[in-house]
Design a protein around this motif. Structure first.
Motif, mmCIF file in Angstrom:
data_model
loop_
_atom_site.group_PDB
_atom_site.id
_atom_site.type_symbol
_atom_site.label_atom_id
_atom_site.label_comp_id
_atom_site.label_asym_id
_atom_site.label_seq_id
_atom_site.Cartn_x
_atom_site.Cartn_y
_atom_site.Cartn_z
ATOM 1 N N ALA B 192 -76.210 -15.894 -12.325
ATOM 2 C CA ALA B 192 -75.759 -15.497 -11.480
ATOM 3 C C ALA B 192 -76.941 -14.676 -9.872
ATOM 4 N N ASP B 193 -78.663 -14.782 -11.176
ATOM 5 C CA ASP B 193 -78.886 -14.070 -10.224
ATOM 6 C C ASP B 193 -79.425 -15.102 -9.600
ATOM 7 N N LYS B 194 -79.588 -16.273 -9.449
ATOM 8 C CA LYS B 194 -80.057 -17.088 -8.884
ATOM 9 C C LYS B 194 -79.477 -17.936 -7.353
ATOM 10 N N ILE B 195 -78.046 -17.370 -7.762
ATOM 11 C CA ILE B 195 -76.962 -17.446 -6.518
ATOM 12 C C ILE B 195 -76.776 -16.055 -6.132
ATOM 13 N N GLY B 196 -77.717 -15.268 -6.458
ATOM 14 C CA GLY B 196 -77.136 -13.850 -5.606
ATOM 15 C C GLY B 196 -75.526 -13.742 -6.605
ATOM 16 N N ALA B 197 -75.115 -13.342 -7.427
ATOM 17 C CA ALA B 197 -73.944 -12.612 -7.157
ATOM 18 C C ALA B 197 -74.508 -11.496 -8.033
ATOM 19 N N ASP B 198 -73.558 -10.254 -8.175
ATOM 20 C CA ASP B 198 -73.336 -9.260 -8.669
ATOM 21 C C ASP B 198 -73.295 -8.939 -10.392
ATOM 22 N N GLY B 199 -72.815 -10.174 -10.919
ATOM 23 C CA GLY B 199 -72.261 -9.503 -11.928
ATOM 24 C C GLY B 199 -72.071 -11.391 -13.045
ATOM 25 N N TYR B 200 -72.368 -11.307 -14.373
ATOM 26 C CA TYR B 200 -72.248 -12.297 -15.010
ATOM 27 C C TYR B 200 -72.096 -11.971 -16.225
ATOM 28 N N SER B 201 -70.756 -12.471 -17.313
ATOM 29 C CA SER B 201 -69.960 -11.792 -18.017
ATOM 30 C C SER B 201 -70.270 -13.547 -18.894
ATOM 31 N N PRO B 202 -70.381 -12.956 -20.490
ATOM 32 C CA PRO B 202 -70.467 -13.687 -20.953
ATOM 33 C C PRO B 202 -69.063 -14.424 -21.890
ATOM 34 N N ASN B 203 -68.315 -12.790 -21.782
ATOM 35 C CA ASN B 203 -66.882 -13.007 -22.120
ATOM 36 C C ASN B 203 -65.878 -12.736 -21.820
ATOM 37 N N ALA B 204 -64.328 -12.617 -22.341
ATOM 38 C CA ALA B 204 -62.911 -12.164 -21.683
ATOM 39 C C ALA B 204 -63.277 -10.660 -21.900
ATOM 40 N N ASN B 205 -64.147 -10.118 -23.157
ATOM 41 C CA ASN B 205 -63.908 -8.543 -23.833
ATOM 42 C C ASN B 205 -65.302 -8.247 -22.398
ATOM 43 N N HIS B 206 -65.687 -8.559 -22.194
ATOM 44 C CA HIS B 206 -67.267 -8.085 -21.330
ATOM 45 C C HIS B 206 -66.604 -8.199 -19.926
ATOM 46 N N ALA B 207 -65.615 -9.001 -19.362
ATOM 47 C CA ALA B 207 -65.633 -9.140 -18.257
ATOM 48 C C ALA B 207 -65.145 -7.847 -17.326
ATOM 49 N N VAL B 208 -64.035 -7.311 -18.699
ATOM 50 C CA VAL B 208 -63.516 -5.970 -18.409
ATOM 51 C C VAL B 208 -64.449 -5.021 -17.626
ATOM 52 N N ARG B 209 -65.578 -4.796 -18.840
ATOM 53 C CA ARG B 209 -66.515 -4.030 -18.758
ATOM 54 C C ARG B 209 -67.102 -3.768 -16.767
ATOM 55 N N LEU B 210 -67.562 -4.820 -16.844
ATOM 56 C CA LEU B 210 -68.534 -5.641 -16.034
ATOM 57 C C LEU B 210 -67.162 -5.377 -14.289
ATOM 58 N N ALA B 211 -65.868 -5.917 -14.334
ATOM 59 C CA ALA B 211 -65.537 -5.435 -13.695
ATOM 60 C C ALA B 211 -65.102 -4.047 -12.883
ATOM 61 N N ALA B 212 -64.800 -3.099 -14.041
ATOM 62 C CA ALA B 212 -65.310 -1.186 -14.131
ATOM 63 C C ALA B 212 -66.794 -0.890 -13.477
ATOM 64 N N GLU B 213 -67.298 -1.972 -13.871
ATOM 65 C CA GLU B 213 -68.889 -1.393 -13.280
ATOM 66 C C GLU B 213 -68.807 -1.480 -11.615
ATOM 67 N N LEU B 214 -68.530 -2.968 -11.395
ATOM 68 C CA LEU B 214 -68.033 -3.782 -10.129
ATOM 69 C C LEU B 214 -67.287 -3.016 -9.218
ATOM 70 N N ALA B 215 -66.136 -2.379 -9.851
ATOM 71 C CA ALA B 215 -65.745 -1.515 -9.118
ATOM 72 C C ALA B 215 -65.797 0.040 -8.581
ATOM 73 N N ALA B 216 -67.051 0.660 -9.553
ATOM 74 C CA ALA B 216 -67.487 1.507 -9.264
ATOM 75 C C ALA B 216 -68.369 1.419 -8.601
ATOM 76 N N THR B 217 -68.686 0.646 -8.299
ATOM 77 C CA THR B 217 -69.873 0.061 -7.130
ATOM 78 C C THR B 217 -68.849 0.583 -5.663
ATOM 79 N N LEU B 218 -67.765 0.128 -5.372
ATOM 80 C CA LEU B 218 -67.102 0.096 -4.204
ATOM 81 C C LEU B 218 -66.575 0.975 -3.425
ATOM 82 N N ALA B 219 -66.740 1.740 -4.754
ATOM 83 C CA ALA B 219 -65.627 3.155 -4.442
ATOM 84 C C ALA B 219 -66.698 3.723 -3.379
#
Lengths: 311, 219
Positions: B192-219
């Motif tokens: 994820a770092d290598k391609i310049g993505a904003d986040g990586y998630s190892p599982n579906a539950n973590h993905a929700v936390r990641l999405a919330a974090e990313l959404a917060a940076t957009l607001a």
């Protein structure tokens, strides 16, 4: 495990996707792969879809860079599966081409082992039934799920027999759906172990050894792994084969150089990866999972050479 | 009708989801409607709470994919009944997310899990399905006004396509407005770092936390 990387096909003589359909091209490509990579065996086919295709699913044959994939699973639920008569896989043209290619290779090169690769019972079942429904039905439709798995497993046994008649020296079963990461220990015990063993036992009856490849992290399914009847167990890169060997007595281990490293690393990284694996006394050195088709040939060569020098 | 307080009913709904019990989820949802309990609350404090627990059990390796899928069915059985009764304006959509499996790959179990965890957590998810070309991720994200693109891949062969999505966003000057998160078997934080993505998630539950974090940076 597909080792037909794009680099090997660059000369253009035997290329995918055409070689998925044609025995001559397929054996030619396997020959190219063996010669150029330094692997000490032939491995065919170069796809994991022929079993499901023979049992009803549609397949997109992909490109030179991209492996074939299931276009659409043919049945929405395990209840809907239409059971085809015995030896159904044999009726598929591509399956016949695979068996013919095995014959060609084993006759032409009696001293190099030809490995026939088969997609395992769970993965094939989850490729003919919608996989999301299938996984739920492992819990709530147990009887029908077992019936489908038994049907698929018997078809695979016939197919393995055909490969062996053709001259396959080893059968390698890869069953990516049968991973602890998806199933967990209970389902792995109920669905992965018995059908993999049914298949392996049938192959053993024909006097042929079996490799079983289990994808993903295996930490929740160690008990199940110890019950598998394969002659060698191949696992993914995140698993410590050294530890696994110490936990399961008498285990013949196969693996597990990271395919990610093989694709994105350099030759020196590959060599140091090999050194670390050699230190774990792994029995059969191999890539940890299917190679990416973009893996540079120089890295694969560095791998096979380092293994040979290390021995 | 049983004599349940609103809180008891919420707890019952949560338990029905955790226990993979579609019938109870549906029955209690109907009861919530009959009693004129707030439908949004029944979802948010009941069903979604249950899904949160299921997600945690999944992350802790108590539950696996079949169990999580069945919890989701129990959740949906309730949501289908409650949703038509939600008072308008009450539902608080957190952020729109475009999700899909990158082209060349048709393995979508992981993507489907992420999608259902996100949906049950209040994100609006546009599912592009499997075998999706990089261009479609970008085009649809723009069309839908999505803030996050989530891309999944199970095959190393196809990971290149994730890179392509990031590059396309950069070329079109959209990189600040649309966040990219990646996941799937061979994908790692390093990749994820290598391609310049904003986040990586190892599982579906973590993905929700990641999405919330990313959404917060957009607001």
């Amino acid at each position: 495990m597909n080792a037909a990387v794009v680099d090997v096909m660059k000369n253009g003589a035997h290329t995918l996707p055409a070689a998925h359909h044609d025995a001559g091209l397929m054996s030619g490509l396997a020959d190219d792969v063996q010669r150029e990579t330094g692997f000490e065996n032939f491995g065919i086919p170069f796809c994991m879809t022929v079993e499901a295709e023979s049992l009803g699913s549609s397949v997109d044959y992909g490109t030179i860079k991209c492996e074939p994939k299931i276009g659409k699973e043919s049945f929405p639920s395990v209840r809907d599966v239409e059971f085809r008569p015995k030896r159904a896989i044999e009726k598929n043209k591509r399956a016949r081409a695979i068996v013919d290619a095995i014959s060609t290779l084993s006759q032409k090169y009696p001293d190099i082992p030809t490995i026939g690769a088969i997609t395992g019972p769970l993965s094939t079942s989850a490729s003919i039934v919608d996989p999301m429904t299938f996984l739920k039905e492992l819990r709530r439709g147990k009887n029908d799920a077992h019936r489908v798995l038994d049907y698929v497993c018997n078809q695979l046994i016939d197919y393995a027999g055909l490969m062996i008649e053709g001259g396959a020296d080893v059968i390698s079963i890869a069953d990516p759906t049968a991973t602890g990461e998806i199933l967990g220990p209970l389902m792995f015990g109920e669905y992965a172990v018995p059908y993999l063993n049914q298949l392996a036992d049938a192959i053993h009856k024909l006097g042929i050894p079996v490799i079983i490849h289990i994808c993903g992290n295996v930490k929740t399914v160690r008990k199940g792994l110890a019950m598998l009847h394969g002659d060698a167990l191949s696992v993914d890169a995140m698993v410590s084969l050294g530890t696994l060997k110490s936990e399961i007595s008498g285990l013949t281990t196969m693996g597990n150089l990271s395919t990610y490293m093989l694709e994105f690393g350099d030759e020196e990284k590959v060599r140091s990866g090999v050194r670390s694996l050699l230190g774990q006394n792994i029995d059969i050195m191999a890539p940890a999972c299917g190679l990416s088709t973009s893996t540079p040939i120089r890295n694969i060569r560095a791998f096979t050479l380092a293994v040979k020098e290390g021995l | 009708m049983t004599d349940m307080t609103k809180e008891e009913l919420h707890r019952g709904l949560a338990d029905a989801v955790v226990n993979m019990d579609e019938a109870t989820s549906a029955r209690l949802s109907e009861e919530a409607v009959e009693r004129r309990y707030d439908a949004f609350e029944a979802i948010d404090h009941g069903l979604a709470k249950g899904m949160e627990t299921a997600g945690r059990l999944f992350e802790e390796e108590e539950y696996f994919v079949p169990e999580l899928l069945m919890c989701a069915d129990a959740l949906n059985a309730g949501v289908d009944i409650l949703k038509p009764h939600i008072k308008r304006g009450k539902q608080d959509i957190r952020c729109k997310i475009v999700i899909g499996v990158i082209s060349g790959d048709t393995h979508d179990i992981g993507k489907n899990l992420v999608k259902l965890m996100l949906s049950s957590s209040g994100f609006e998810v546009v599912d592009l399905g499997r075998d999706v070309p990089p261009q479609s991720f970008v085009d649809r994200a723009v069309e839908e006004g999505a803030g996050i693109i989530m891309i999944s891949s199970l095959m190393t062969t196809t990971m290149e396509g994730m890179w392509e999505v990031v590059r396309m966003l950069e070329e079109r000057g959209l990189r600040d407005r649309i966040k990219v998160a990646v996941g799937g078997g061979p994908v790692s934080q390093g990749f994820a770092d290598k391609i310049g993505a904003d986040g990586y998630s190892p599982n579906a539950n973590h993905a929700v936390r990641l999405a919330a974090e990313l959404a917060a940076t957009l607001a």
